[in-house]
Design a protein around this motif. Sequence first.
Motif, short mmCIF file in Angstrom:
data_model
loop_
_atom_site.label_atom_id
_atom_site.label_comp_id
_atom_site.label_asym_id
_atom_site.label_seq_id
_atom_site.Cartn_x
_atom_site.Cartn_y
_atom_site.Cartn_z
N ARG A 1 24.36 46.96 31.23
CA ARG A 1 24.98 45.88 32.04
C ARG A 1 24.96 45.98 33.74
NH1 ARG A 1 30.49 43.86 31.19
NH2 ARG A 1 31.60 44.14 33.23
N ARG B 1 31.85 38.15 46.12
CA ARG B 1 31.33 37.95 44.60
C ARG B 1 29.79 37.75 44.41
NH1 ARG B 1 35.47 33.64 42.04
NH2 ARG B 1 36.90 35.58 42.71
N ARG C 1 28.15 41.04 45.01
CA ARG C 1 28.62 42.11 44.00
C ARG C 1 27.29 42.33 43.13
NH1 ARG C 1 33.22 44.40 43.18
NH2 ARG C 1 35.00 43.31 44.12
N MET D 1 33.49 50.07 45.51
CA MET D 1 33.11 48.91 44.61
C MET D 1 34.00 47.72 45.35
SD MET D 1 30.94 49.60 42.61
CE MET D 1 30.85 47.94 41.54
N ALA D 2 34.64 47.83 46.18
CA ALA D 2 35.54 46.80 46.68
C ALA D 2 36.71 46.36 45.51
CB ALA D 2 35.05 45.73 47.20
N LEU D 3 36.88 47.16 44.80
CA LEU D 3 37.95 46.70 43.75
C LEU D 3 39.42 47.16 44.18
CD1 LEU D 3 36.01 48.23 40.65
CD2 LEU D 3 36.29 45.92 41.13
N GLN E 1 26.73 47.52 41.39
CA GLN E 1 27.33 47.58 40.08
C GLN E 1 27.80 48.87 39.83
OE1 GLN E 1 27.65 45.06 37.94
NE2 GLN E 1 26.91 43.57 39.20
N MET E 2 28.77 49.22 38.79
CA MET E 2 29.45 50.31 38.29
C MET E 2 29.18 50.85 37.00
SD MET E 2 33.27 51.31 39.54
CE MET E 2 33.77 52.91 39.22
N GLU F 1 27.64 39.84 31.31
CA GLU F 1 28.66 39.15 32.10
C GLU F 1 28.39 39.15 33.60
OE1 GLU F 1 32.25 41.69 31.77
OE2 GLU F 1 33.27 39.68 31.71
N PRO F 2 27.73 40.11 33.98
CA PRO F 2 27.44 40.12 35.61
C PRO F 2 26.61 38.92 35.89
CG PRO F 2 27.22 42.55 34.67
CD PRO F 2 27.39 41.53 33.67
N SER G 1 26.92 35.99 34.98
CA SER G 1 27.51 34.62 34.77
C SER G 1 27.88 34.03 36.09
CB SER G 1 28.82 34.66 34.02
OG SER G 1 29.54 35.92 34.36
N LEU G 2 28.07 35.06 37.10
CA LEU G 2 28.37 34.44 38.66
C LEU G 2 27.04 34.37 39.32
CD1 LEU G 2 30.85 37.21 38.16
CD2 LEU G 2 31.54 35.03 38.83
#
Lengths: 286, 327
Positions: free
Chosen positions: B168, B89, B92, B63-65, B96-97, B118-119, B121-122
Amino acid sequence: MSSPAALAGRGVLRRALRHPSFASGGALTLLLVGVAALSLAWTPHSAYLIQVRQRLLPPSGLHWLGTDTLGRDVLSMLMVGAQNSIMVGVVAVSIGLTAGVALGLLAAARRGWVEEAVMRLADFGFAFPAILLAILFTAVFGPSAVNAIIAIGIFNVPVFARIGRAAANVVWAREFVLAARAAGKGRLRITLEHVLPNILPILVVQATIQFAIAILAEAALSYLGLGTQPPNPSWGRMLNEAQTMIFTAPLLAVFPGIAIALSVLGLNLMGDGLRDLVDPRLARAR
Amino acid sequence: MSEILLEARDLARHYRLPRTSLFHPSPVVRAVDGVSFELLRGRSFGIVGESGCGKSTLARLVMALEPPSAGSVRLLGCDLTRLPAGELRRLRSQFQMVFQDPFGSLDPRHTIGRAVGEPLSLLGDADGAARAERVAEALAAVGLSPADRAKYPHEFSGGQRQRIAIARALITRPALIVADEPVSALDVSVRAQVLNLMQDLQDRNGLTYLFISHDLAVVEYVCDEVAVMYLGRIVERGPTQAVFRRPAHPYSRALLDAVPRPEPGRRRRRRQLAGQVGSATERPAGCAFAPRCPLAEPRCRTQAPALRPLDEGRFAACHFAEAMLAG
């Protein structure tokens, strides 16, 4: 017990008033604010009027709480002194809250050397005795109410920086922050949208407690003659002036003492109650 | 053959622990230590292993976290580990996770609508009404009512919350969903519901799953391919059916033997593993599994077996893999 939806529908105010410590603390705080507000418009006598012939009168119908060594009305002085205490609390806590929380959030968001630097700075602030800091400050800039407030505000910064960082670190470790990062949010947005709202209850509680401490600190500084200057009434200076008369007129020390104690108690109780009320989970479970 | 969606190459993640003494170098935990796999579009890939084998770290790397200590993750041809922050970003939305704990992965102070959206918003392309519509759509896809978006997470059960978490993950219409133990926190009765939902969504939207679990039954039910991890490495990989019917690595066999199966009339010989899970800080020179392995021979302790191909698209890292398949 009724359903959560029904409870939520009754409104925040209803719930707040049913909370015993919030209700009693709120009442005391309201009394403090009310007295201060009233004193802007009306006091039984002038708090500044010196009538030496009427000095050290015991409580009576004319002077409800008696008069001090200079014949000033004690009740009027207490009322005007409340303004002073509130002003000190609000400004000093605002200084501490704004700067401290910003530093704490920055430390938690950046970690690494930024966190280290901020925390060592906070340690330095803590290690430096508050009263000494205030004395230093007033020695350089002269004793005045404004300088006392700034000194107390600076003393509040590390408190909020520490608490803000500790609380923010807990939030940063939560899975929903990881989820927000997976959604592509950066550190600033996570701090503002997730971290700050989640640490707000802790900050509110701490702010009310710091407010109480600020009132105490101002009283201490005024007692030392470093805070509010005459002729402006301050609870701390009233205590100082009563000290020499402690055996002839003990009530002169008792009344400002009670005023300080009740204010601090009220703010602490309110902080406790707020903590429960601001948390939606606790509130709806009740 | 369909397109390769995700490709992990020699992925490693080492953590440095605080030093135990001033005179010793600080110990290093090799949570993930050289993992490679490919994931085809539209398939489900399972990763199994006991707690502490590096499954969740692998999920966060994919997840590249977290930055890997070595290796690369390529999604749709882009190397996630080398992508500039801004491009990562934007990308992404494609991966998703879904997290393990449905109580921890939703912010208690955000409404469901806000959490699910939320996802988005970017992505900039969805605001106001369009966004509300996508949220409603995603909630409907997981069997929740659009009216639920004004509620808070604590008003839902565990199963419902995991549906919210899935909604989500779906909202950006991703190609890949990484699911880290998505049902292990749920009651057994809700597990099947959530798993079926995930499969329906896969059929409908052509999703690809990277499914991480310690529950073999769940992986067997959901995944086309499976990899077995032990101490940060893949010890066996292959089609789920093949691995589950005839494991080619003694660790896989021990894992499978540990699962109680209701098979009347057929008594299975249980091979219980002796010893402790090895430490990921002090990796032995040879095979990491050798200290617990029933088949271990002297050379296992000196010579680490490589992951090598066997039949049926299967890979195993054991000197005796062929013998195990034959026997």
